[in-house]
Design an enzyme around this catalytic site. Structure first.
Site, mmCIF file in Angstrom:
data_model
loop_
_atom_site.group_PDB
_atom_site.id
_atom_site.type_symbol
_atom_site.label_atom_id
_atom_site.label_comp_id
_atom_site.label_asym_id
_atom_site.label_seq_id
_atom_site.Cartn_x
_atom_site.Cartn_y
_atom_site.Cartn_z
ATOM 1 N N HIS A 253 45.419 44.804 30.791
ATOM 2 C CA HIS A 253 46.303 45.699 30.030
ATOM 3 C C HIS A 253 45.948 45.661 28.537
ATOM 4 O O HIS A 253 45.940 46.693 27.863
ATOM 5 C CB HIS A 253 47.762 45.270 30.176
ATOM 6 C CG HIS A 253 48.289 45.325 31.575
ATOM 7 N ND1 HIS A 253 48.526 44.197 32.319
ATOM 8 C CD2 HIS A 253 48.630 46.385 32.353
ATOM 9 C CE1 HIS A 253 48.996 44.543 33.498
ATOM 10 N NE2 HIS A 253 49.061 45.862 33.557
ATOM 11 N N GLY B 247 54.354 46.132 33.120
ATOM 12 C CA GLY B 247 54.571 44.799 32.579
ATOM 13 C C GLY B 247 53.762 43.745 33.310
ATOM 14 O O GLY B 247 52.765 44.058 33.967
#
Ligand code: PAF
Length: 287
Positions: free
Chosen positions: A37, A31
């Site tokens: 990402h 996260g």
């Protein structure tokens, strides 16, 4: 996008995706997502029919004095970013779902886990290998995507997949994606948000000093001399300490004194205040 947090929900969601030989790519994360990402997700989307992303802040890969509690958690914002990128399923278990009472297994990849970050963070790569093998077994993806920023992590995961004859994914379907950088060259990292404005400015010296060292090594300078100059430059810029600054074989991560015929990697971990930054770049022998 479906967000699931139990194994039963995950299996149901995966069954809906796995029709007519559709392929599934896994993008494992902890996260606090950033452009790095999202680059993994975009690459995964371009190569598979469906993308499953996972968000799990894995306690097993944090040491007792590391930043587990402080690690940024922003599930709602992360989920919105993943949905906008076309992720099909977000797998977001809590620690009890990942490690139920009685969980007792540890996956340890000797050799490649031992030096570099493994030396400074004992048990870290066991934690990574354990959770990644679980994620692979839970999702059974056709392929999985990891950032090259965590170059040693990628090597550990590939070694595990090779040694254990994994098929989902096969070692050749564990794909490393080049590091995404800020405009000033700093590698994107969830930990960059810990830096004060002054530390953030100083941090940009790291990629520049690495490029200088890489050019010197490619030109024939020995690793010890080039790394000594790099360390001096980092400390002068405001870095507090250097965990390692190493020239290594790109495949085995064995340290090198000079550039040989095989591809090499320059890897650095350095601390600035309480924040530990890592980075690596390729140094390819002249053709
Ligand atoms: O790179 C990360 O974010 C983590 O180490 C990973 C691969 C998701 C395992 O927890």
């Amino acid at each position: 996008m479906q967000t699931v947090n139990t194994l039963r929900m995950l299996r149901t969601a995966l069954a809906q995706l796995r029709v007519e030989n559709a392929t599934i790519a896994l993008v494992p994360t902890m996260g606090a997502l950033h452009e790095g990402h999202l680059t993994l997700v975009r690459r995964a989307r371009s190569e598979a029919d469906h993308v499953v992303a996972s968000i799990f802040v894995n306690p097993k890969q944090f040491g007792p004095n590391e930043d587990l509690d402080a690690y940024p958690r922003r599930l709602a914002a992360d989920a919105a970013m993943l949905e906008a990128e076309g992720v099909a399923v977000l797998w977001a278990p809590d620690a009890a779902a990942m490690y139920p009472d009685g969980f007792a297994t540890n996956v340890s990849v000797a050799g490649v886990s031992d030096g570099l970050c493994g030396a400074a963070r004992p048990g870290h790569f066991d934690g990574v290998a354990t959770v990644v093998l679980k994620l692979f077994n839970q999702v059974a993806p056709d392929m999985a995507f990891f950032g090259e920023k965590d170059f040693q992590q990628l090597a550990v995961i590939r070694a595990m997949a090779r040694d254990l004859d994994l098929t989902r994914p096969h070692v050749d379907a564990i794909i490393g994606v080049p590091t995404v950088r800020e405009a000033d060259g700093l590698a994107m990292s969830s930990r960059n948000r810990y830096l004060s404005p002054e530390q953030r400015a100083a941090a940009a010296v790291l990629p520049r000093a690495m490029q200088t060292a890489a050019a010197a090594i490619a030109g024939g300078t020995g690793a010890a001399e080039a790394m000594g100059a790099l360390e001096t430059e980092l400390i002068a810029a405001g870095f507090t300490s250097i965990d390692y600054a190493t020239l290594a074989d790109a495949a085995s991560l064995a340290p090198l004194e000079v550039l040989g015929a095989a591809p090499a990697r320059l890897l650095v971990a350095a601390r600035i205040g309480g924040t530990r930054l890592i980075d690596n770049i390729a140094i390819n022998p002249a053709a």
